[in-house]
Design a protein around this motif. Structure first.
Motif, short mmCIF file in Angstrom:
data_model
loop_
_atom_site.label_atom_id
_atom_site.label_comp_id
_atom_site.label_asym_id
_atom_site.label_seq_id
_atom_site.Cartn_x
_atom_site.Cartn_y
_atom_site.Cartn_z
N UNK A 1 -20.35 -51.58 43.66
CA UNK A 1 -19.93 -51.83 42.26
C UNK A 1 -18.50 -51.37 42.02
N UNK A 2 -17.80 -52.13 41.23
CA UNK A 2 -16.40 -51.93 40.82
C UNK A 2 -15.41 -52.39 41.88
N UNK A 3 -15.89 -52.72 43.08
CA UNK A 3 -14.98 -53.18 44.12
C UNK A 3 -14.73 -54.69 43.98
N UNK A 4 -13.91 -55.20 44.88
CA UNK A 4 -13.57 -56.62 44.88
C UNK A 4 -14.29 -57.34 46.00
N UNK A 5 -14.95 -58.41 45.64
CA UNK A 5 -15.63 -59.28 46.60
C UNK A 5 -14.63 -60.31 47.10
N UNK A 6 -14.53 -60.44 48.42
CA UNK A 6 -13.60 -61.40 49.01
C UNK A 6 -14.34 -62.30 49.98
N UNK A 7 -14.25 -63.59 49.77
CA UNK A 7 -14.90 -64.56 50.64
C UNK A 7 -13.90 -65.59 51.13
N UNK A 8 -14.17 -66.10 52.31
CA UNK A 8 -13.36 -67.15 52.93
C UNK A 8 -14.24 -68.36 53.19
N UNK A 9 -13.71 -69.53 52.93
CA UNK A 9 -14.37 -70.78 53.31
C UNK A 9 -13.48 -71.48 54.33
N UNK B 1 -5.04 -71.20 52.41
CA UNK B 1 -4.09 -71.14 53.51
C UNK B 1 -4.19 -72.48 54.23
N UNK B 2 -3.25 -73.36 53.96
CA UNK B 2 -3.34 -74.70 54.53
C UNK B 2 -3.15 -74.69 56.04
N UNK B 3 -2.43 -73.71 56.56
CA UNK B 3 -2.22 -73.64 58.02
C UNK B 3 -3.52 -73.33 58.76
N UNK B 4 -4.42 -72.66 58.07
CA UNK B 4 -5.71 -72.32 58.67
C UNK B 4 -6.84 -73.18 58.13
N UNK B 5 -6.51 -74.05 57.19
CA UNK B 5 -7.52 -74.91 56.54
C UNK B 5 -8.64 -74.08 55.93
N UNK B 6 -8.23 -73.05 55.21
CA UNK B 6 -9.18 -72.14 54.57
C UNK B 6 -8.84 -72.00 53.08
N UNK B 7 -9.86 -71.71 52.30
CA UNK B 7 -9.62 -71.30 50.94
C UNK B 7 -10.47 -70.07 50.63
N UNK B 8 -10.06 -69.34 49.60
CA UNK B 8 -10.56 -67.98 49.41
C UNK B 8 -11.01 -67.76 47.97
N UNK B 9 -11.93 -66.82 47.86
CA UNK B 9 -12.40 -66.36 46.55
C UNK B 9 -12.29 -64.86 46.49
N UNK B 10 -11.75 -64.36 45.39
CA UNK B 10 -11.79 -62.93 45.12
C UNK B 10 -12.39 -62.73 43.74
N UNK B 11 -13.38 -61.85 43.66
CA UNK B 11 -14.02 -61.51 42.41
C UNK B 11 -13.93 -60.00 42.25
N UNK B 12 -13.22 -59.56 41.25
CA UNK B 12 -12.97 -58.13 41.10
C UNK B 12 -14.00 -57.48 40.17
#
Length: 121
Positions: free
Chosen positions: A14-22, A74-85
């Protein structure tokens, strides 16, 4: 055939940031006119659209999550990201990335398998 794969920690305090990569394979995230979405499903509840990043790089975020959510790519890696704080146990859910034709809930043509994220101390 495009494939999506979510990755990230399964447990966040709790209170931290969730970071995900697709990570996307079989197609480029800059291809006209696709939108790359983040969706989640809390236990026992329906799907909630969180936000999206368009082929152009434009970003769309749900008003209910806008203050806590960031989306990037990041188009060079063909990835997109989510951060939820500032996460709370209410952010516990299965998180999905998906490709669609709009920024919002729709009948997406491709989904990741989903990743369980639990918010707990």
């Amino acid at each position: 055939q495009v494939q999506l794969q979510e990755s990230g920690p399964g447990l966040v305090k709790p209170s931290q940031t969730l970071s995900l990569t697709c990570t996307v394979s079989g197609g480029s995230i800059t291809t006209n006119y696709y939108y790359w979405n983040w969706i989640r499903q809390p236990p026992g509840k329906g799907l909630e659209w969180m936000g999206a990043i368009a082929y152009s790089g434009s970003i769309y975020i749900s008003p209910t999550l806008k203050s806590r959510t960031a989306i990037a790519r990041d188009t060079s890696k063909n990835q997109f990201f989510l951060q939820l704080s500032s996460v709370t146990p209410e952010d516990t859910a299965v998180y999905y990335c998906a490709r669609g034709r709009v920024a919002g809930l729709e009948d997406y043509d491709s989904w990741g398998q989903g990743t369980q994220v639990t918010v707990s101390s």
